[in-house]
Design a protein around this motif. Sequence first.
Motif, short mmCIF file in Angstrom:
data_model
loop_
_atom_site.label_atom_id
_atom_site.label_comp_id
_atom_site.label_asym_id
_atom_site.label_seq_id
_atom_site.Cartn_x
_atom_site.Cartn_y
_atom_site.Cartn_z
N PRO A 102 -6.72 6.44 1.25
CA PRO A 102 -5.99 6.43 2.41
C PRO A 102 -6.74 5.69 3.73
N PRO A 103 -6.39 4.70 4.51
CA PRO A 103 -7.01 4.23 5.63
C PRO A 103 -7.59 5.38 6.39
N GLY A 104 -9.03 5.29 6.79
CA GLY A 104 -9.53 6.26 7.55
C GLY A 104 -9.97 7.53 7.29
N ASN A 128 -0.37 3.01 -2.97
CA ASN A 128 0.24 3.43 -1.64
C ASN A 128 -0.83 3.53 -0.43
N ALA A 129 -2.08 3.68 -0.72
CA ALA A 129 -2.99 3.81 0.25
C ALA A 129 -3.52 2.21 0.77
N LEU A 130 -3.25 1.34 -0.17
CA LEU A 130 -3.29 0.09 0.08
C LEU A 130 -2.22 -0.55 1.12
N ARG A 131 -0.92 -0.46 0.47
CA ARG A 131 0.20 -1.08 1.09
C ARG A 131 1.33 0.10 1.15
N VAL A 155 -7.18 -3.44 -9.32
CA VAL A 155 -7.97 -2.62 -8.20
C VAL A 155 -9.41 -2.76 -8.03
N ASN A 156 -10.26 -2.66 -9.17
CA ASN A 156 -11.58 -3.28 -8.78
C ASN A 156 -11.91 -4.49 -8.26
N LEU A 157 -11.17 -5.41 -8.82
CA LEU A 157 -11.38 -6.75 -8.13
C LEU A 157 -11.08 -6.94 -6.67
N PHE A 158 -9.77 -6.25 -6.30
CA PHE A 158 -9.63 -6.24 -4.68
C PHE A 158 -10.74 -5.38 -4.02
#
Length: 606
Positions: free
Chosen positions: A560-562, A388-391, A316-319
Motif C-alpha cells: 500500500p502507498p505510504g 490493489n496496492a498499485l491501482r 509484478v517484478n518487471l513493474f
Amino acid sequence: MADNQAFTWADTIAGYVVSFDQDTQTIELETSDKRRFNVELDGTSAELLRNLGEPYLDASQHLYDLLVPGRYIIAYGIFYPTSTGNLRYVAKSLQLMGRGKTDYNFEDASWWTRQIDQLASFYRRAQFGQNQGVDYRNYRTELHLGGSKTESHVQETDTISRMVYGMASAYMLTGKDEYLEVAEKGTEYLRDHMRFVDRDNDVVYWYHGTKIEGAVETKLFSSEFSDDYDAIPMYEQIYALAGPIQTFRVTGDKRILDDTEGTIRLFEKFFRDYDGGGYYSHIDPILLSPHHESLTFNKSRKNWNSVGDHAPAYLVNLFLATGEDKYADFLERTFDTIAEHFPDYDNSPFVNERFHQDWSHDLEHTWQQNRAVVGHNLKIAWNLMRMNALRPKESYQELAQKIGDIMPDVGSDRQRGGWYDVVERTLKSDEKDFRFAWHDRKAWWQQEQAILAYLILGGETGKDEYLKQAREAESFYNAFFLDHDEGGVYFNVLATGLPYLLGTERLKGSHSMSMYHSAELCYLAATYTNLLVTKKPLPLYFKPLPEASRTLRVAPDLLPPGSIELQEVEIDGKPYEVFDRKALTIELPESSERLTVRATVVPTNR
C-alpha cells in the motif's frame, strides 16, 4: 462388518492449548475450527520449531512451563479405541512454535533469510558441486532426494529459470555473491541455449529445453510435458522470464529487458484474444495459432496459467524494476479479467480455472474436469491484494477477501493444519466435505500460496483471523516440509505431515520443482512479515552493472502507498544519501565498476 472403532491409527492434531492438567498429563487442545481434543502425554517428546540448518532443540523437560493456554502446538500421536466406544489420543511428539506462548519462530526478522540461504546452498551444491565452478552444462532438471542427479539429461528452460529466480532472490536477502553468480550465469545460459529470436515476427520464443547426449545438444521447441505435448504452452513462456527478471531487478542488465519485451510481443501477437479478452493457453508450433486442430483439447482454450500467472512469475517484478505504466496497465487488464471471469460462486466456493474462447466453462479438460486447485484460489487472493496496492479497486479487495474468508473451510485441514491439493468443485447431494480428486496429500507450493495470501490479507486489513490463518499455515510448512536430513524442502507430505517419498514426488528437482516456490515464499514472507506484521526493517541487496539505469528501484513488492519507506542506503559498504525515501528509489553514481547496494526498507507506522 467390523466395528470401525476397533482400529488404531496415527494422526496429527494442531491447535491451541485450552488447559493442561499435570496430574492426568492431559492437554485440552482446540483446533482451528473450534473442536476440542484431549491429548494425553505418555513418554512424549517435544521440540521447538527449527529452521533449515539448525539443530534439534529439545523442550521435553520444560512442558509444565510451556503448555500454557493460548499456545499453538502440533501433536503427532495415536488414536486408541476404548471399551466404552470412545477414542483416546496419546501424543508421542509435540512441536512448539516458539518459547513464549505467542511466539512464532518464523516471525524472527531473519528466519526467512536464513531459510533461503540454506535452500540456495543446497541447490548450488546439487547442481554444480560443493567447491566447483558454476557450469550450466552440468545442470539437470531432475534431482534425487539428497540432491544427486538422475539419469535424465533434458534441461528444461523453466526449471533453470525457476532456479535462477531462487538464486537472485537469495542474493537480494543475503547479499552473497555466490548466489548472484548462479543467477547471472543461468540467465546467460538461457539466452545462449534456450532463446530463439524471430526476426520476421519481431518476437522472442523460449525452447521447452534441450536434450544433451554427449557433446550433442538437441533443441526441444515444443513441450514434452503430457498436458502440453507438441504445443507451445503460454505458461512455459511465462516462466522462462521468472528468473531473468528477478536477476534484472538486481543487476539492471538491459539485455534481459530486451528479451522480456520480445517475449511480451510474442504474447500480444499470438496468444492474446483481443476480441474476447485474456490469453490463450497454447499455440501450435508451426502456424503459431491457438485455434489449430493439432492442439486437440487445448484448442482455443484459456486458463489460470495463461491469464493470471503473468503477475507473480514476472510482471509484478518487471513493474517494480522499471516503474513503467505499460506494465501496470498489463497488470490491471489481467486482474480485471480475473475478477470478471474466474469467480463462480453461484455454483462452487472455488473459482473456475479453465475456459473456452467465449469464457464458457471448460469442465471436461483432461485431469482437471470440474475440479479446483486449492492453491490457485489462494494465489488469486494474494495477487489481487498486490494489485490493489498499485491501482486500488473495490472489485480486487472484495474478491481477495471473499476468497480468504471462504477457503479455510473448503481447502484447508482444520484438524492437522496445512492445505490440500486438488478437490472436486461441487458436492454430491449426500456430501458434507469436498472430495479429493486423487489423494489427501499436501504440496509445498500450495502451502506457499496460503501463507502469502493470508500474510498480505492480515497485514493490510489488520484482521486477526487472516493473520491466524497465516500463522497456522506457516507452522505446518515449517514443521513438516523442511528436510533437515538432506536439505531443501519436500514436494509433498501426507495429510499428517509425514513426507511422501514415492515417484516424482520424491525428487527435489523435477518438471514441477526447482527452488522457485520455496524461494519466492522466503523472499515474500520476509517482506510481508517484517514490513506488514512485525514492523521490522528489511535489508535488501542489489548489484547494478555500470550500464544499468542510474535510477535503482528497491521496493520489495507491491505494498500500500505510504506503508513503507527507504530508511538508509550503503554503496560498497559506505553510507550514501542520494535517495528518495518515499519513492524508494536510489540515484546511483556513475561508475565503471559494479556497485554493491544495501537498501534498508522499513514500515512507516512502526
